[in-house]
Design a protein around this motif. Structure first.
Motif, PDB file in Angstrom:
ATOM      1  N   GLY A 287     -38.892  64.618  -8.599  1.00 26.88           N
ATOM      2  CA  GLY A 287     -40.167  65.321  -8.575  1.00 26.88           C
ATOM      3  C   GLY A 287     -41.343  64.371  -8.459  1.00 26.88           C
ATOM      4  O   GLY A 287     -42.291  64.625  -7.714  1.00 26.88           O
ATOM      5  N   ARG A 288     -41.278  63.266  -9.176  1.00 27.62           N
ATOM      6  CA  ARG A 288     -42.348  62.260  -9.084  1.00 27.62           C
ATOM      7  C   ARG A 288     -42.378  61.631  -7.699  1.00 27.62           C
ATOM      8  O   ARG A 288     -43.430  61.429  -7.115  1.00 27.62           O
ATOM      9  CB  ARG A 288     -42.166  61.172 -10.142  1.00 27.62           C
ATOM     10  N   GLU A 289     -41.183  61.329  -7.146  1.00 31.21           N
ATOM     11  CA  GLU A 289     -41.100  60.651  -5.850  1.00 31.21           C
ATOM     12  C   GLU A 289     -41.567  61.543  -4.706  1.00 31.21           C
ATOM     13  O   GLU A 289     -42.200  61.082  -3.768  1.00 31.21           O
ATOM     14  CB  GLU A 289     -39.666  60.182  -5.593  1.00 31.21           C
ATOM     15  N   THR A 290     -41.233  62.827  -4.768  1.00 27.44           N
ATOM     16  CA  THR A 290     -41.549  63.727  -3.656  1.00 27.44           C
ATOM     17  C   THR A 290     -42.832  64.519  -3.870  1.00 27.44           C
ATOM     18  O   THR A 290     -43.292  65.192  -2.959  1.00 27.44           O
ATOM     19  CB  THR A 290     -40.401  64.731  -3.433  1.00 27.44           C
ATOM     20  N   GLY A 291     -43.384  64.463  -5.087  1.00 30.04           N
ATOM     21  CA  GLY A 291     -44.586  65.225  -5.377  1.00 30.04           C
ATOM     22  C   GLY A 291     -44.325  66.704  -5.592  1.00 30.04           C
ATOM     23  O   GLY A 291     -45.247  67.503  -5.621  1.00 30.04           O
ATOM     24  N   GLN A 292     -43.064  67.096  -5.761  1.00 29.62           N
ATOM     25  CA  GLN A 292     -42.693  68.490  -5.974  1.00 29.62           C
ATOM     26  C   GLN A 292     -42.882  68.930  -7.418  1.00 29.62           C
ATOM     27  O   GLN A 292     -42.832  70.110  -7.694  1.00 29.62           O
ATOM     28  CB  GLN A 292     -41.199  68.718  -5.658  1.00 29.62           C
ATOM     29  N   GLY A 293     -42.988  68.023  -8.320  1.00 33.77           N
ATOM     30  CA  GLY A 293     -42.893  68.351  -9.735  1.00 33.77           C
ATOM     31  C   GLY A 293     -41.423  68.302 -10.112  1.00 33.77           C
ATOM     32  O   GLY A 293     -40.560  68.155  -9.243  1.00 33.77           O
ATOM     33  N   ALA A 294     -41.135  68.414 -11.379  1.00 30.49           N
ATOM     34  CA  ALA A 294     -39.750  68.305 -11.844  1.00 30.49           C
ATOM     35  C   ALA A 294     -38.870  69.328 -11.136  1.00 30.49           C
ATOM     36  O   ALA A 294     -39.248  70.479 -10.968  1.00 30.49           O
ATOM     37  CB  ALA A 294     -39.681  68.503 -13.350  1.00 30.49           C
ATOM     38  N   VAL A 295     -37.692  68.891 -10.710  1.00 33.73           N
ATOM     39  CA  VAL A 295     -36.722  69.762 -10.048  1.00 33.73           C
ATOM     40  C   VAL A 295     -35.671  70.126 -11.082  1.00 33.73           C
ATOM     41  O   VAL A 295     -35.091  69.245 -11.723  1.00 33.73           O
ATOM     42  CB  VAL A 295     -36.072  69.057  -8.835  1.00 33.73           C
ATOM     43  N   GLU A 296     -35.408  71.413 -11.243  1.00 30.69           N
ATOM     44  CA  GLU A 296     -34.435  71.827 -12.254  1.00 30.69           C
ATOM     45  C   GLU A 296     -33.026  71.393 -11.854  1.00 30.69           C
ATOM     46  O   GLU A 296     -32.693  71.353 -10.667  1.00 30.69           O
ATOM     47  CB  GLU A 296     -34.514  73.319 -12.530  1.00 30.69           C
ATOM     48  N   PRO A 297     -32.207  71.043 -12.842  1.00 31.65           N
ATOM     49  CA  PRO A 297     -30.866  70.515 -12.569  1.00 31.65           C
ATOM     50  C   PRO A 297     -30.013  71.385 -11.654  1.00 31.65           C
ATOM     51  O   PRO A 297     -29.321  70.867 -10.779  1.00 31.65           O
ATOM     52  CB  PRO A 297     -30.241  70.407 -13.962  1.00 31.65           C
ATOM     53  N   ALA A 298     -30.072  72.695 -11.810  1.00 28.05           N
ATOM     54  CA  ALA A 298     -29.242  73.579 -10.989  1.00 28.05           C
ATOM     55  C   ALA A 298     -29.555  73.429  -9.502  1.00 28.05           C
ATOM     56  O   ALA A 298     -28.666  73.571  -8.664  1.00 28.05           O
ATOM     57  CB  ALA A 298     -29.422  75.025 -11.426  1.00 28.05           C
ATOM     58  N   LYS A 299     -30.796  73.109  -9.161  1.00 26.67           N
ATOM     59  CA  LYS A 299     -31.172  72.956  -7.755  1.00 26.67           C
ATOM     60  C   LYS A 299     -30.728  71.614  -7.177  1.00 26.67           C
ATOM     61  O   LYS A 299     -30.745  71.426  -5.963  1.00 26.67           O
ATOM     62  CB  LYS A 299     -32.672  73.125  -7.589  1.00 26.67           C
ATOM     63  N   LEU A 300     -30.336  70.684  -8.017  1.00 26.85           N
ATOM     64  CA  LEU A 300     -29.885  69.371  -7.556  1.00 26.85           C
ATOM     65  C   LEU A 300     -28.412  69.358  -7.170  1.00 26.85           C
ATOM     66  O   LEU A 300     -27.998  68.584  -6.302  1.00 26.85           O
ATOM     67  CB  LEU A 300     -30.098  68.326  -8.653  1.00 26.85           C
ATOM     68  N   ILE A 301     -27.621  70.192  -7.806  1.00 24.75           N
ATOM     69  CA  ILE A 301     -26.165  70.113  -7.665  1.00 24.75           C
ATOM     70  C   ILE A 301     -25.718  70.344  -6.225  1.00 24.75           C
ATOM     71  O   ILE A 301     -24.917  69.577  -5.683  1.00 24.75           O
ATOM     72  CB  ILE A 301     -25.472  71.071  -8.647  1.00 24.75           C
ATOM     73  N   GLY A 302     -26.231  71.369  -5.570  1.00 25.25           N
ATOM     74  CA  GLY A 302     -25.845  71.653  -4.181  1.00 25.25           C
ATOM     75  C   GLY A 302     -26.156  70.503  -3.238  1.00 25.25           C
ATOM     76  O   GLY A 302     -25.259  70.023  -2.523  1.00 25.25           O
ATOM     77  N   PRO A 303     -27.416  70.021  -3.207  1.00 26.42           N
ATOM     78  CA  PRO A 303     -27.719  68.890  -2.323  1.00 26.42           C
ATOM     79  C   PRO A 303     -26.932  67.626  -2.665  1.00 26.42           C
ATOM     80  O   PRO A 303     -26.545  66.872  -1.769  1.00 26.42           O
ATOM     81  CB  PRO A 303     -29.218  68.670  -2.523  1.00 26.42           C
ATOM     82  N   MET A 304     -26.668  67.403  -3.953  1.00 25.31           N
ATOM     83  CA  MET A 304     -25.886  66.224  -4.329  1.00 25.31           C
ATOM     84  C   MET A 304     -24.453  66.348  -3.814  1.00 25.31           C
ATOM     85  O   MET A 304     -23.892  65.375  -3.290  1.00 25.31           O
ATOM     86  CB  MET A 304     -25.887  66.032  -5.848  1.00 25.31           C
TER      87      MET A 304
END
Length: 91
Positions: free
Chosen positions: A39-56
């Motif tokens: 979120g800090r790197e992309t300027g999106q704000g914190a990304v919730e963990p559930a939204k990370l799992i698919g892209p990872m």
């Protein structure tokens, strides 16, 4: 502060498929930390963990050479064709 280039970029807003998984608490904590860093790197704000799992998982599978080879070999194999009505042979 040192800013490392994370492997994930902006998380696309895509229609999700509901999936329930159990993760060890340590992995959840790491996902929370990763979401904050992303979120800090992309300027999106914190990304919730559930939204990370698919892209990872997508990134992991895309960079797994053995999996890519299996997919290529599997897609090159002839697929059985469904029998059309009336094509059965009788003897």
């Amino acid at each position: 502060m040192i800013m490392a280039k994370l492997k994930l970029g902006t998380i696309p807003d895509d229609k999700p498929v509901k999936l329930t998984v159990e993760l060890p608490a340590a992995i959840h904590r790491d996902l929370v930390a990763y979401g904050n860093a992303l979120g800090r790197e992309t300027g999106q704000g914190a990304v919730e963990p559930a939204k990370l799992i698919g892209p990872m998982l997508a990134r992991f599978m895309a960079t797994d050479r053995a999996f890519a080879k299996l997919r290529r070999v599997g897609s090159a194999a002839p697929r059985p064709q469904p029998a059309s009505p009336g094509s059965e042979k009788t003897t």
